[in-house]
Every structure is written in structure tokens, then in C-alpha cells.
Motif scaffolding. Structure first.
Motif, PDB file in Angstrom:
ATOM      1  N   ALA A  19       0.650  -1.209   0.084  1.00 11.47           N
ATOM      2  CA  ALA A  19       0.194  -0.064  -0.126  1.00 11.47           C
ATOM      3  C   ALA A  19       0.799   1.405   0.087  1.00 11.47           C
ATOM      4  CB  ALA A  19      -0.934  -0.166   1.249  1.00 11.47           C
ATOM      5  N   HIS A  20       2.008   1.248   0.683  1.00 11.89           N
ATOM      6  CA  HIS A  20       2.829   2.511   0.875  1.00 11.89           C
ATOM      7  C   HIS A  20       3.695   2.600  -0.667  1.00 11.89           C
ATOM      8  CE1 HIS A  20       2.060   3.507   4.786  1.00 11.89           C
ATOM      9  NE2 HIS A  20       2.410   2.135   5.380  1.00 11.89           N
ATOM     10  N   LEU A  21       3.940   1.446  -1.042  1.00 10.56           N
ATOM     11  CA  LEU A  21       4.573   1.586  -2.419  1.00 10.56           C
ATOM     12  C   LEU A  21       3.858   2.103  -3.598  1.00 10.56           C
ATOM     13  CD1 LEU A  21       6.993  -1.592  -2.331  1.00 10.56           C
ATOM     14  CD2 LEU A  21       7.490   0.731  -2.032  1.00 10.56           C
ATOM     15  N   GLU A  22       2.527   1.689  -3.426  1.00 11.16           N
ATOM     16  CA  GLU A  22       1.453   2.236  -4.405  1.00 11.16           C
ATOM     17  C   GLU A  22       1.105   3.679  -4.199  1.00 11.16           C
ATOM     18  OE1 GLU A  22      -0.219   0.909  -7.159  1.00 11.16           O
ATOM     19  OE2 GLU A  22       1.235  -0.694  -6.889  1.00 11.16           O
ATOM     20  N   ARG A  23       1.345   4.304  -2.951  1.00 11.17           N
ATOM     21  CA  ARG A  23       1.282   5.725  -2.814  1.00 11.17           C
ATOM     22  C   ARG A  23       2.293   6.416  -3.549  1.00 11.17           C
ATOM     23  NH1 ARG A  23       0.384  10.566  -1.354  1.00 11.17           N
ATOM     24  NH2 ARG A  23       0.502  11.567   0.573  1.00 11.17           N
ATOM     25  N   LEU A  24       3.525   5.852  -3.970  1.00 10.56           N
ATOM     26  CA  LEU A  24       4.375   6.295  -4.881  1.00 10.56           C
ATOM     27  C   LEU A  24       3.635   6.957  -6.051  1.00 10.56           C
ATOM     28  CD1 LEU A  24       7.432   4.352  -4.283  1.00 10.56           C
ATOM     29  CD2 LEU A  24       7.172   6.649  -3.495  1.00 10.56           C
ATOM     30  N   HIS A  58       6.325  16.561  -4.700  1.00 10.13           N
ATOM     31  CA  HIS A  58       7.022  15.083  -4.452  1.00 10.13           C
ATOM     32  C   HIS A  58       7.385  14.741  -3.107  1.00 10.13           C
ATOM     33  CE1 HIS A  58       7.863  14.310  -8.990  1.00 10.13           C
ATOM     34  NE2 HIS A  58       6.402  14.559  -8.821  1.00 10.13           N
ATOM     35  N   LEU A  59       7.982  15.655  -2.529  1.00  6.89           N
ATOM     36  CA  LEU A  59       8.704  15.751  -1.282  1.00  6.89           C
ATOM     37  C   LEU A  59       7.656  14.965  -0.205  1.00  6.89           C
ATOM     38  CD1 LEU A  59      11.066  15.992   0.614  1.00  6.89           C
ATOM     39  CD2 LEU A  59      10.376  18.342   0.833  1.00  6.89           C
ATOM     40  N   GLU A  60       6.399  15.870  -0.330  1.00  9.47           N
ATOM     41  CA  GLU A  60       5.235  15.107   0.698  1.00  9.47           C
ATOM     42  C   GLU A  60       5.164  13.757   0.539  1.00  9.47           C
ATOM     43  OE1 GLU A  60       0.766  16.103   1.900  1.00  9.47           O
ATOM     44  OE2 GLU A  60       2.034  17.754   0.815  1.00  9.47           O
ATOM     45  N   VAL A  61       4.899  13.242  -0.641  1.00  7.91           N
ATOM     46  CA  VAL A  61       4.695  12.122  -0.969  1.00  7.91           C
ATOM     47  C   VAL A  61       5.691  10.814  -0.352  1.00  7.91           C
ATOM     48  CG1 VAL A  61       3.972  10.250  -2.958  1.00  7.91           C
ATOM     49  CG2 VAL A  61       3.210  12.602  -2.892  1.00  7.91           C
ATOM     50  N   GLU A  86       8.272  11.684   1.624  1.00  3.66           N
ATOM     51  CA  GLU A  86       8.386  11.563   3.233  1.00  3.66           C
ATOM     52  C   GLU A  86       7.219  10.642   3.693  1.00  3.66           C
ATOM     53  OE1 GLU A  86       8.441  15.710   4.363  1.00  3.66           O
ATOM     54  OE2 GLU A  86      10.662  15.707   4.333  1.00  3.66           O
ATOM     55  N   ASP A  87       6.203  10.692   3.211  1.00  3.70           N
ATOM     56  CA  ASP A  87       4.920   9.899   3.665  1.00  3.70           C
ATOM     57  C   ASP A  87       5.209   8.404   3.597  1.00  3.70           C
ATOM     58  OD1 ASP A  87       2.207   9.541   4.800  1.00  3.70           O
ATOM     59  OD2 ASP A  87       1.599   8.982   2.741  1.00  3.70           O
ATOM     60  N   VAL A  88       5.480   8.047   2.229  1.00  2.00           N
ATOM     61  CA  VAL A  88       5.953   6.779   2.024  1.00  2.00           C
ATOM     62  C   VAL A  88       7.027   6.198   2.936  1.00  2.00           C
ATOM     63  CG1 VAL A  88       6.656   5.111   0.242  1.00  2.00           C
ATOM     64  CG2 VAL A  88       4.919   6.764  -0.227  1.00  2.00           C
ATOM     65  N   HIS A  89       8.071   7.149   2.956  1.00  2.00           N
ATOM     66  CA  HIS A  89       9.306   6.638   3.773  1.00  2.00           C
ATOM     67  C   HIS A  89       8.933   6.477   5.302  1.00  2.00           C
ATOM     68  CE1 HIS A  89      12.863   7.477   6.185  1.00  2.00           C
ATOM     69  NE2 HIS A  89      13.408   6.755   5.480  1.00  2.00           N
ATOM     70  N   ARG A  90       8.118   7.360   5.985  1.00  2.00           N
ATOM     71  CA  ARG A  90       7.557   7.180   7.293  1.00  2.00           C
ATOM     72  C   ARG A  90       6.754   5.872   7.351  1.00  2.00           C
ATOM     73  NH1 ARG A  90       4.207  11.217   7.079  1.00  2.00           N
ATOM     74  NH2 ARG A  90       5.885  12.748   7.189  1.00  2.00           N
TER      75      ARG A  90
END
Length: 109
Positions: A63-68, A79-82, A84-88
Motif C-alpha cells: 500500500a505504501h509503495l502504491e502511494r508513490l 513530490h517531497l510530501e509523498v 516523506e509519507d511513504v518513507h515514514r
């Protein structure tokens, strides 16, 4: 009679159609910027990169990888917000793996 340096068609010298202002030159018709309001000054619209994402088998990680893919529709400033959210989210999923109880420890002697 024209000089030996004359080019047929009446365009001779560096300022002819293939000179500095002809095709390929600053004012030519080669798709350059076209001036201050020309297409070269407008950033390209966001476009999907179509990077394949192979499922990992872990629903939370997938699910996190699909958020990319959300970054595909944003300008680079979004892009930075996305990312950072995926990394978190991925960091939290990895931390959760460490918190799972493992096999019992062998008795100490």
C-alpha cells in the motif's frame, strides 16, 4: 555574375537560413523557446513515469509503495510530501517487524 561564394537561392553567408537566426539558431523555427511566452518557458505538465511496482506480499508495504504513484500527478514541488509519507510508512512497517514476538529464548543455565 555572382561571386564564387554566392549560394544558390540568394541566401549566402552566416546570416542566411542556416545562419545564427535560421533553423537551429536563436530565432529559428526549430522549436526553441519562441520568446518570453513561448513553449520553452513553461514547465512540462506532470506525467506518470510508469515505474513498475512489484508486490512484496506484505499488504502494508504494498500500500505504501502504491502511494508513490500519487507523485506521478504532482509537480516536483509536491513530490517531497509523498516521498516523506511513504518513507515514514515503510519505516513504521519495518519497526513493527522488530516488535513482533519471536520464538521463546532458550533457558539460561
Amino acid at each position: 555574375m555572382p561571386g564564387a561564394d554566392a549560394v544558390p537561392g540568394g541566401s549566402d553567408g552566416p546570416d542566411g537560413p542556416d545562419g545564427p537566426d535560421g533553423p537551429g539558431g536563436p530565432g529559428g523555427s526549430d522549436g526553441g523557446s519562441g520568446g518570453p511566452d513561448g513553449p520553452g518557458d513553461d514547465p512540462a505538465a506532470p506525467a506518470p513515469l510508469h515505474v513498475p511496482r512489484t508486490p512484496t506480499g506484505n499488504d502494508e508495504v504494498d500500500a505504501h509503495l502504491e502511494r508513490l504513484a500519487d507523485a506521478d500527478h504532482l509537480g516536483t514541488d509536491g513530490h517531497l510530501e509523498v516521498y516523506e509519507d511513504v518513507h515514514r510508512g515503510l519505516r513504521d512497517a519495518l519497526t513493527a517487524l522488530d516488535a513482533r514476538p519471536g520464538p521463546p529464548a532458550p533457558p539460561s543455565t
